[in-house]
Design an enzyme around this catalytic site. Structure first.
Site, PDB file in Angstrom:
ATOM      1  N   ASP A  74      61.741  75.071  75.328  1.00 47.37           N
ATOM      2  CA  ASP A  74      61.569  74.097  76.414  1.00 47.37           C
ATOM      3  C   ASP A  74      62.905  73.448  76.798  1.00 47.37           C
ATOM      4  O   ASP A  74      63.933  73.726  76.188  1.00 47.37           O
ATOM      5  CB  ASP A  74      60.524  73.054  75.972  1.00 47.37           C
ATOM      6  N   ASP A 120      55.094  72.853  85.135  1.00 49.62           N
ATOM      7  CA  ASP A 120      53.888  73.116  84.346  1.00 49.62           C
ATOM      8  C   ASP A 120      52.671  73.304  85.260  1.00 49.62           C
ATOM      9  O   ASP A 120      52.477  72.552  86.219  1.00 49.62           O
ATOM     10  CB  ASP A 120      53.580  71.940  83.409  1.00 49.62           C
TER      11      ASP A 120
END
Ligand SMILES: *[C@@H]1O[C@H](CO)[C@@H](O)[C@H](O)[C@H]1NC(C)=O
Ligand SMILES: *[C@@H]1O[C@H](CO)[C@@H](O)[C@H](O)[C@H]1NC(C)=O
Ligand SMILES: *[C@@H]1O[C@H](CO)[C@@H](O)[C@H](O)[C@H]1NC(C)=O
Ligand SMILES: *[C@@H]1O[C@H](CO)[C@@H](O)[C@H](O)[C@H]1NC(C)=O
Length: 391
Positions: free
Chosen positions: A158, A213
């Site tokens: 991430d 996302d």
């Protein structure tokens, strides 16, 4: 091969009305993984931080018991929140002792014992997005060695708390650390598409997120599909665009909307990472995730990302080449009312004289000897998906 400059909106407009096979796939990561898009499961979309080793083991059991493993779903991926807030006295990442008391190595052994693979999550900054775990910035070699020693097969990496340093530098560092770790670990860049990773991640990762996302909503799913679409020509065996994990089965969309989600993700060669609780999935969810025709499009050996080739308001045609001269086709009605869609051969890389059998991948009906175009009525927020096989 030289990398292409980022596609301008004008370029995107032009390719919409032509066909563009994967022409600018660049370097490929030297771990040999991801020759077809990865398939499996990830904890985040359903569980968020509410995970523990019991849940992960049960999911591995369910993957086998439901028959999903047999269909190709192999990665069991733990997302954020698996580690202790602090590194141990040697500076190593350590599992959270209350939620993963047996440790990650034992979990990897368990998952491998089911002939599945274990994935884990880290961050290219000083802490992960939840802030509950350390990030790997400055610890890349050490953390890659830890993952290899545990038997990890996949790393989702991430981009939170990165101190605003260059993602290329940070992701390259972990990529090299994984290559040096002594274990082949699939490297999934979760850079959110901020710095157009399609243009530089080919030799660094096996997949790269192209979007923010996903949310369990139609608008989010369609937006992510559109955003990833413009990078279609950069995908290929070994390196894939990633419009984020599947929401199928999480409850925020209708069954037909989830069918579109799965159809498009398969066509665009996205990773097929299930995001629901497969221990409790409905028959409808299982039917979608288990469609072998659709999975075969995703896993086709040619590895060409299908893309949007025709658009008339809400009515879209997406298509991509498959091995054996076949074409995968999705006729997608994103509008508020049912409508007729015509997919023209001139827009889907078939010669006008081509005669094909059209196999409907959701009903299994075959229409023989279709020439020039395929016309179908498509319900609102629904799609039809075909493989066209030239005679
Ligand atoms: C372990 O996980 C629990 C549940 O997420 C959390 O409340 C706790 O703070 C974590 N412990 C450490 C030491 O990180
Ligand atoms: C994991 O969570 C489930 C559901 O909340 C719970 O039943 C189980 O006891 C937990 N296991 C561990 C090891 O924390
Ligand atoms: C789901 O499928 C199973 C097995 O095919 C069947 O026994 C069950 O009745 C179905 N459940 C529902 C709610 O349709
Ligand atoms: C092909 O796609 C373009 C762009 O959406 C569209 O304008 C055109 O009508 C399509 N061609 C045919 C023959 O339908």
């Amino acid at each position: 091969m030289a990398r292409m400059a980022p596609l301008s909106p004008m370029f995107f407009f032009l390719v919409l009305s032509t066909t563009s096979p994967a022409a600018c796939v660049g370097a490929i990561l030297k771990n040999g993984l991801g020759r077809t898009p990865p398939m499996g499961w990830n904890s985040w979309n359903h569980f968020g931080c509410g995970i523990n080793e019991t849940i992960i083991r049960d999911i591995a059991d369910a993957m086998v018991d439901t028959g999903l493993a047999k269909l190709g779903y192999e990665y069991i991926n733990i997302d954020d929140c698996w580690a202790d807030f602090n590194r141990d006295s040697q500076g190593n990442l350590a599992a959270n002792a209350s939620t993963f008391p047996s440790g990650i190595m034992a979990l990897a052994d368990y998952v491998h014992g089911k002939r599945l693979k274990l994935g884990i999550y880290g961050d290219a900054g000083v802490r992960t997005c939840s802030k509950l775990m350390p990030g790997s910035l400055g610890y890349e070699e050490q953390d890659a060695r830890t993952y290899a020693s545990w038997g990890i097969d996949y790393l989702k990496y991430d981009n939170c708390h990165s101190r605003k340093t260059s993602p290329i530098t940070r992701y390259t560092k972990m990529s090299e650390a994984l290559l040096n770790s002594g274990r082949n670990i699939f490297f999934s860049l979760c850079e959110w598409g901020v710095d157009d990773p399609a243009t530089w991640a080919g030799g660094i990762g096996n997949s790269w997120r192209t979007t923010v996302d996903i949310k369990d909503k139609w608008e989010s799913m369609t937006n992510n599909a559109d955003q990833s679409n413009k990078w279609a020509s950069y995908a290929g065996p070994g390196g894939w665009n990633d419009p984020d994990m599947l929401e199928v089965g999480n409850g925020g969309m209708t069954t037909e909307e989830y069918r579109s989600h799965f159809s498009i993700w398969a066509l665009v060669k996205a990773p097929l990472l299930i995001g629901c609780d497969i221990r409790l999935m409905s028959n409808e969810t299982k039917e979608i995730l288990s469609n072998q025709n659709v999975i075969a499009v995703n896993q086709d050996e040619l590895g060409v990302q299908g893309h949007k080739v025709q658009q008339d308001g809400y009515l879209e045609v997406w298509a991509g080449q498959l091995s054996g001269g076949r074409v995968a086709l999705v006729m997608w009605n994103r509008g508020p009312a049912g409508a007729s869609i015509t997919a023209s051969w001139s827009n889907i890389s078939l010669s006008l004289s081509a005669v094909v059998d059209a196999h409907d991948l959701w009903t299994d009906e075959v229409t023989s000897s279709v020439q020039g175009s395929l016309k179908r009525d498509v319900d609102s927020h629904a799609c039809k998906m075909y493989i066209l096989t030239p005679k």
